[in-house]
Design an enzyme around this catalytic site. Structure first.
Site, PDB file in Angstrom:
ATOM      1  N   GLY A 195     -10.716  -9.924  -7.814  1.00  0.00           N
ATOM      2  CA  GLY A 195      -9.733  -8.948  -8.298  1.00  0.00           C
ATOM      3  C   GLY A 195      -9.739  -7.731  -7.389  1.00  0.00           C
ATOM      4  N   ASP A 196      -8.860  -6.766  -7.683  1.00  0.00           N
ATOM      5  CA  ASP A 196      -8.725  -5.533  -6.882  1.00  0.00           C
ATOM      6  C   ASP A 196      -8.385  -5.833  -5.428  1.00  0.00           C
ATOM      7  OD1 ASP A 196      -9.473  -3.812  -9.033  1.00  0.00           O
ATOM      8  OD2 ASP A 196     -11.553  -4.387  -8.684  1.00  0.00           O
ATOM      9  N   GLY A 256      -5.453  -5.821  -4.183  1.00  0.00           N
ATOM     10  CA  GLY A 256      -4.228  -5.122  -3.779  1.00  0.00           C
ATOM     11  C   GLY A 256      -2.991  -5.914  -4.155  1.00  0.00           C
ATOM     12  N   ALA A 267      -7.574  -5.079 -16.370  1.00  0.00           N
ATOM     13  CA  ALA A 267      -7.497  -4.828 -14.920  1.00  0.00           C
ATOM     14  C   ALA A 267      -6.223  -4.048 -14.659  1.00  0.00           C
ATOM     15  CB  ALA A 267      -7.475  -6.143 -14.153  1.00  0.00           C
ATOM     16  N   HIS A 327      -3.194  -2.872 -11.789  1.00  0.00           N
ATOM     17  CA  HIS A 327      -2.560  -3.036 -10.486  1.00  0.00           C
ATOM     18  C   HIS A 327      -2.070  -1.674 -10.021  1.00  0.00           C
ATOM     19  CE1 HIS A 327      -1.641  -7.578 -11.133  1.00  0.00           C
ATOM     20  NE2 HIS A 327      -2.919  -7.302 -11.051  1.00  0.00           N
ATOM     21  N   LYS A 370      -5.643  -4.011   3.143  1.00  0.00           N
ATOM     22  CA  LYS A 370      -6.654  -3.011   3.519  1.00  0.00           C
ATOM     23  C   LYS A 370      -7.287  -3.250   4.890  1.00  0.00           C
ATOM     24  CE  LYS A 370      -8.719  -0.469   0.389  1.00  0.00           C
ATOM     25  NZ  LYS A 370      -9.522   0.058  -0.726  1.00  0.00           N
ATOM     26  N   LEU A 371      -6.531  -3.863   5.786  1.00  0.00           N
ATOM     27  CA  LEU A 371      -7.077  -4.056   7.137  1.00  0.00           C
ATOM     28  C   LEU A 371      -7.324  -2.693   7.791  1.00  0.00           C
ATOM     29  CD1 LEU A 371      -7.840  -6.294   9.160  1.00  0.00           C
ATOM     30  CD2 LEU A 371      -5.606  -5.966  10.220  1.00  0.00           C
ATOM     31  N   GLY A 381      -1.867  -0.019   4.510  1.00  0.00           N
ATOM     32  CA  GLY A 381      -1.826   1.217   3.741  1.00  0.00           C
ATOM     33  C   GLY A 381      -1.343   0.911   2.339  1.00  0.00           C
TER      34      GLY A 381
HETATM   35  P1  GDP Z   1      -4.993  -5.177  -7.668  1.00  0.00           P
HETATM   36  O1  GDP Z   1      -5.704  -5.105  -8.988  1.00  0.00           O
HETATM   37  O2  GDP Z   1      -5.219  -6.465  -6.967  1.00  0.00           O
HETATM   38  O3  GDP Z   1      -3.570  -4.786  -7.754  1.00  0.00           O
HETATM   39  O4  GDP Z   1      -5.689  -4.117  -6.725  1.00  0.00           O
HETATM   40  P2  GDP Z   1      -5.924  -2.580  -6.984  1.00  0.00           P
HETATM   41  O5  GDP Z   1      -4.926  -1.969  -7.841  1.00  0.00           O
HETATM   42  O6  GDP Z   1      -7.366  -2.393  -7.381  1.00  0.00           O
HETATM   43  O7  GDP Z   1      -5.682  -2.074  -5.489  1.00  0.00           O
HETATM   44  C1  GDP Z   1      -6.666  -1.751  -4.657  1.00  0.00           C
HETATM   45  C2  GDP Z   1      -6.540  -0.357  -4.128  1.00  0.00           C
HETATM   46  O8  GDP Z   1      -6.261  -0.471  -2.747  1.00  0.00           O
HETATM   47  C3  GDP Z   1      -5.448   0.524  -4.679  1.00  0.00           C
HETATM   48  O9  GDP Z   1      -5.927   1.846  -4.720  1.00  0.00           O
HETATM   49  C4  GDP Z   1      -4.317   0.392  -3.666  1.00  0.00           C
HETATM   50  O10 GDP Z   1      -3.461   1.508  -3.620  1.00  0.00           O
HETATM   51  C5  GDP Z   1      -5.106   0.268  -2.404  1.00  0.00           C
HETATM   52  N1  GDP Z   1      -4.487  -0.514  -1.342  1.00  0.00           N
HETATM   53  C6  GDP Z   1      -3.795  -1.684  -1.451  1.00  0.00           C
HETATM   54  N2  GDP Z   1      -3.462  -2.163  -0.241  1.00  0.00           N
HETATM   55  C7  GDP Z   1      -3.954  -1.267   0.668  1.00  0.00           C
HETATM   56  C8  GDP Z   1      -3.967  -1.217   2.102  1.00  0.00           C
HETATM   57  O11 GDP Z   1      -3.477  -2.109   2.792  1.00  0.00           O
HETATM   58  N3  GDP Z   1      -4.598  -0.154   2.672  1.00  0.00           N
HETATM   59  C9  GDP Z   1      -5.181   0.831   1.958  1.00  0.00           C
HETATM   60  N4  GDP Z   1      -5.774   1.825   2.611  1.00  0.00           N
HETATM   61  N5  GDP Z   1      -5.202   0.812   0.607  1.00  0.00           N
HETATM   62  C10 GDP Z   1      -4.601  -0.233  -0.021  1.00  0.00           C
END
Ligand code: GDP
Length: 426
Positions: free
Chosen positions: A13-14, A16, A40, A42, A330-331, A413
């Site tokens: 999870g988490d 993105g 959870a 998003h 998150k690359l 991002g």
């Molecule tokens: P989900 O439950 O899979 O939707 O994931 P989350 O809501 O926990 O998202 C993970 C975190 O990473 C959030 O704070 C997003 O804004 C952030 N995030 C998602 N994609 C990216 C990325 O490519 N780069 C960065 N820096 N942050 C990201």
């Protein structure tokens, strides 16, 4: 035909998923949630602000997208209503035309959250580190046929009688097992009026709606919550959630049993993280974990455990989710690292394996770590695959080679536009 697409998590999870769904909803008419509830969130960052959606599908920010809460969800009226009001206050449109709740969704009842907290407290250091949103007690009760369906709100006498019968049974457990006060009839009455009745206009037969939509050539996106390693049947049991998060469950939990899913987009994060208890083979500990957590910015209301990307678990997740394509998120956050570590295999009983072991064996596994050169630069402004530093491309290709599925999107991002698309996309 690409009428039905699922977007799902590959790991714990988490990953993105929220940001990817928010991006991809442009190409869909309907977004459906098929499992889970308030356990959870998003995260979505767009022109309305930053949001954490727990129950509402992530298509709510797009005009002309209909959002369906399917029968497989843990429908928590209290949380759902709060989420709807929060969005309305920020000028996001929420009406029965763009948000629909399945009449067959079971309601998460007032005692489910309480039961969750009481059981975690009883377990003490053996607790599951539950989100305490009542999800495990809810699904246990659903399968015991001891909750009510959303559609019963249209039959108030049946609903009240049904709920009071359940209340009497639950009070035996609350008072007898946990030694706490019973729930009164008045509390239930107040809960129905305050939290359930306002949802009535949104409740309908969503199965018929979805089937008709499919006949009208509408495009449907199934939005999964959590990740494959948390799936009740295929995850790291018992450190799983209490529902099936896999794409193959999407048709059942959405109200369209038997419908074919044409594409499954798996979301993978560029490193691994895990919230909650249970084995996590590539995990960092102590100062190393703190340093890495700071670099990748992995924080939340609960502790986020972190480590190098676990390619064994990731490949298993891709296979289990039956992913046909992948989004890597998150690359950008790895840009500060001189070398990028990857967990490529596990060492178990003196032998190395790239296959996911049985859950009970995971605690004995050690990670086999390899490193690749880092790119040491800010890639958050890059929008074209060919503009990425060679080292970043190599890292992406290494993951792709291991999982055997094409990585079509690379997120650099949290914002909607911070994306690199590769090849022919939706
Ligand atoms: P989900 O439950 O899979 O939707 O994931 P989350 O809501 O926990 O998202 C993970 C975190 O990473 C959030 O704070 C997003 O804004 C952030 N995030 C998602 N994609 C990216 C990325 O490519 N780069 C960065 N820096 N942050 C990201």
């Amino acid at each position: 035909m690409d009428a039905c697409t699922a977007i799902v998590g590959i790991n714990w999870g988490d990953e993105g998923k929220g940001r990817m769904v928010d991006l991809l909803t442009e190409a869909f008419d309907i977004v459906v949630r098929y499992q889970g509830g308030g356990n959870a969130g998003h995260t979505i960052v767009n022109k309305y602000g930053e949001f954490s959606l727990h129950l509402l599908p992530s298509g709510v920010f797009r005009k002309n997208v209909v959002n369906v809460l399917g029968n497989g969800m843990a429908l928590d009226p209290e949380n759902l209503l709060a989420e709807m009001h929060n969005l309305m206050e920020k000028d996001v449109e929420i009406t029965p035309d763009n948000v629909m709740i399945s009449e067959r969704a079971s309601l998460l009842l007032p005692w489910h959250r309480q039961m969750d907290a009481l059981e975690e407290a009883r377990l003490q250091d053996k607790k599951y580190d539950s989100s305490k949103q009542g999800i495990a007690p809810f699904y246990s009760d659903k399968y015991q046929k001891k909750t009510v369906l959303a559609g019963e709100l249209f039959y108030p006498d049946v609903l009240r009688q049904h709920l009071n019968g359940l209340r009497e049974w639950k009070n035996l457990i609350l008072t007898g097992v946990y030694g706490v006060d019973p729930v009164s009839e008045e509390e239930i009455e107040a809960w129905i009026e305050q939290y359930c009745m306002p949802l009535k206009p949104y409740i309908r037969n969503t199965s018929t709606y979805l089937r008709d939509a499919l006949s009208d050539h509408k495009k449907i996106l199934f939005e999964g919550q959590m990740g494959a390693l948390r799936d009740l049947d295929y995850g790291i049991y018992p450190f799983t959630t209490s529902s099936n998060v896999l794409s193959s469950y999407a048709p059942i939990g959405s109200g369209m049993p038997g419908v074919e899913i044409d594409r499954v987009i798996g979301v993978i994060k560029a490193y691994s993280s895990c919230v909650g208890a249970g084995p996590f083979v590539s995990e960092y500990f102590g100062d190393e974990a703190d340093r890495f957590r700071q670099i990748v910015g992995e924080y939340g209301t609960r502790i986020h455990r972190v480590g190098p990307i676990d390619l064994v678990a990731t490949r298993y997740g891709v296979q289990t989710q039956a992913a046909t394509e992948v989004a890597l998120t998150k690359l950008d956050v790895l840009g500060k690292l001189e070398e990028i570590p990857l967990c490529v295999r596990y060492r178990l009983n003196g032998e190395e394996t790239d296959k996911m072991p049985f859950p009970a064996a995971l605690d004995q596994c050690e990670p086999v770590i390899e490193t690749m050169p880092g790119w040491q630069s800010d890639i958050s402004g890059i929008r074209n695959w060919w503009d990425l530093p060679e080292e970043a491309k190599n890292y992406v290709k290494r993951i792709e080679d291991t999982i055997g599925v094409v990585i079509k999107w690379i997120s650099v991002g949290p914002e909607r536009h911070s994306i690199i698309r590769r090849g022919q996309i939706i």
